[in-house]
Each structure stands twice: as C-alpha cells, then as structure tokens.
Design a protein around this motif. Sequence first.
Motif, PDB file in Angstrom:
ATOM      1  N   ASN A   1      38.992  39.673  48.033  1.00 60.21           N
ATOM      2  CA  ASN A   1      39.638  38.574  47.322  1.00 60.21           C
ATOM      3  C   ASN A   1      38.710  37.987  46.275  1.00 60.21           C
ATOM      4  O   ASN A   1      39.103  37.731  45.156  1.00 60.21           O
ATOM      5  CB  ASN A   1      40.031  37.483  48.319  1.00 60.21           C
ATOM      6  N   THR A   2      37.460  37.774  46.652  1.00 59.68           N
ATOM      7  CA  THR A   2      36.480  37.203  45.731  1.00 59.68           C
ATOM      8  C   THR A   2      36.254  38.141  44.558  1.00 59.68           C
ATOM      9  O   THR A   2      36.193  37.714  43.412  1.00 59.68           O
ATOM     10  CB  THR A   2      35.136  36.947  46.464  1.00 59.68           C
ATOM     11  N   GLN A   3      36.171  39.434  44.838  1.00 59.61           N
ATOM     12  CA  GLN A   3      35.949  40.397  43.757  1.00 59.61           C
ATOM     13  C   GLN A   3      37.107  40.400  42.775  1.00 59.61           C
ATOM     14  O   GLN A   3      36.898  40.425  41.580  1.00 59.61           O
ATOM     15  CB  GLN A   3      35.740  41.793  44.332  1.00 59.61           C
ATOM     16  N   SER A   4      38.370  40.374  43.275  1.00 58.14           N
ATOM     17  CA  SER A   4      39.476  40.390  42.329  1.00 58.14           C
ATOM     18  C   SER A   4      39.564  39.085  41.563  1.00 58.14           C
ATOM     19  O   SER A   4      39.886  39.081  40.399  1.00 58.14           O
ATOM     20  CB  SER A   4      40.810  40.736  42.954  1.00 58.14           C
ATOM     21  N   THR A   5      39.241  37.962  42.221  1.00 54.09           N
ATOM     22  CA  THR A   5      39.235  36.694  41.507  1.00 54.09           C
ATOM     23  C   THR A   5      38.147  36.703  40.439  1.00 54.09           C
ATOM     24  O   THR A   5      38.369  36.294  39.312  1.00 54.09           O
ATOM     25  CB  THR A   5      39.005  35.517  42.484  1.00 54.09           C
ATOM     26  N   ASP A   6      36.989  37.200  40.809  1.00 55.54           N
ATOM     27  CA  ASP A   6      35.901  37.279  39.837  1.00 55.54           C
ATOM     28  C   ASP A   6      36.279  38.187  38.666  1.00 55.54           C
ATOM     29  O   ASP A   6      36.012  37.861  37.522  1.00 55.54           O
ATOM     30  CB  ASP A   6      34.618  37.783  40.498  1.00 55.54           C
ATOM     31  N   SER A   7      36.904  39.307  38.965  1.00 53.47           N
ATOM     32  CA  SER A   7      37.331  40.228  37.903  1.00 53.47           C
ATOM     33  C   SER A   7      38.352  39.567  36.988  1.00 53.47           C
ATOM     34  O   SER A   7      38.291  39.693  35.769  1.00 53.47           O
ATOM     35  CB  SER A   7      37.930  41.500  38.495  1.00 53.47           C
ATOM     36  N   ALA A   8      39.294  38.835  37.595  1.00 53.66           N
ATOM     37  CA  ALA A   8      40.313  38.150  36.796  1.00 53.66           C
ATOM     38  C   ALA A   8      39.669  37.078  35.927  1.00 53.66           C
ATOM     39  O   ALA A   8      40.031  36.904  34.763  1.00 53.66           O
ATOM     40  CB  ALA A   8      41.371  37.537  37.706  1.00 53.66           C
ATOM     41  N   THR A   9      38.706  36.360  36.493  1.00 53.92           N
ATOM     42  CA  THR A   9      38.014  35.322  35.730  1.00 53.92           C
ATOM     43  C   THR A   9      37.234  35.930  34.582  1.00 53.92           C
ATOM     44  O   THR A   9      37.265  35.431  33.459  1.00 53.92           O
ATOM     45  CB  THR A   9      37.058  34.527  36.655  1.00 53.92           C
ATOM     46  N   ILE A  10      36.544  37.018  34.862  1.00 52.54           N
ATOM     47  CA  ILE A  10      35.769  37.701  33.809  1.00 52.54           C
ATOM     48  C   ILE A  10      36.703  38.182  32.710  1.00 52.54           C
ATOM     49  O   ILE A  10      36.436  37.996  31.529  1.00 52.54           O
ATOM     50  CB  ILE A  10      34.967  38.870  34.409  1.00 52.54           C
ATOM     51  N   GLU A  11      37.823  38.783  33.101  1.00 48.58           N
ATOM     52  CA  GLU A  11      38.787  39.276  32.112  1.00 48.58           C
ATOM     53  C   GLU A  11      39.333  38.135  31.259  1.00 48.58           C
ATOM     54  O   GLU A  11      39.438  38.245  30.040  1.00 48.58           O
ATOM     55  CB  GLU A  11      39.925  40.005  32.815  1.00 48.58           C
ATOM     56  N   ALA A  12      39.674  37.013  31.898  1.00 52.90           N
ATOM     57  CA  ALA A  12      40.187  35.856  31.162  1.00 52.90           C
ATOM     58  C   ALA A  12      39.130  35.321  30.205  1.00 52.90           C
ATOM     59  O   ALA A  12      39.431  34.973  29.063  1.00 52.90           O
ATOM     60  CB  ALA A  12      40.626  34.761  32.130  1.00 52.90           C
ATOM     61  N   ASN A  13      37.887  35.271  30.666  1.00 55.38           N
ATOM     62  CA  ASN A  13      36.811  34.788  29.797  1.00 55.38           C
ATOM     63  C   ASN A  13      36.564  35.728  28.632  1.00 55.38           C
ATOM     64  O   ASN A  13      36.283  35.287  27.523  1.00 55.38           O
ATOM     65  CB  ASN A  13      35.526  34.565  30.597  1.00 55.38           C
ATOM     66  N   LEU A  14      36.657  37.030  28.873  1.00 57.28           N
ATOM     67  CA  LEU A  14      36.491  37.982  27.772  1.00 57.28           C
ATOM     68  C   LEU A  14      37.596  37.812  26.742  1.00 57.28           C
ATOM     69  O   LEU A  14      37.372  37.890  25.546  1.00 57.28           O
ATOM     70  CB  LEU A  14      36.474  39.420  28.305  1.00 57.28           C
TER      71      LEU A  14
END
Length: 85
Positions: free
Chosen positions: A6-19
């Motif tokens: 869960n943390t990894q997908s949230t982190d990935s989503a956050t990174i993608e949104a920030n990019l």
Amino acid sequence: MADSNNTQSTDSATIEANLYRLNHPDHIKTIRSALVVGLASLGELERLQDEGIKVVHPTGCNDTVRELAQALMTLEELEDLPVAV
C-alpha cells in the motif's frame, strides 16, 4: 506485507503526481497555444461571415468564445500554483 505494498503504491502515485505538477508550466504553455489557435480560428470564421460567406460554425454553439476566454483565465490561476520539487 499488505501495508508495505500500500505504501509503495501510494508513494508511486505521489511521485507520479509530483512529476506531472513539476511540468505544469510547460503544460500551461501548450494549452494556452491551443486556445489561442482556437480563438484565432473563430475570429477567421467571423471575418468570413462578415464578407458574406456562409460558414458552418464548427461547434454550433455561441458560447465558444466565452468558454475559450474562461479557459485562458483558468490558466492564469494555474500558473500561480507552486511547482513540485
């Protein structure tokens, strides 16, 4: 283990949104260019109609210019958003 996924997908989503946000000034320039082309095209239609040429309006809607102007004003607001770091 589920928490770690869960943390990894949230982190990935956050990174993608920030990019995506990181590049928002370039997206705004692209959108603004398209809106300017749209306004210029509608201006050309008006010019042709003023010359007596029967032109079929591409959107069939008399609110098109107002909507394009609103989109340009919205871009002004978006430009003030902070760029993600």
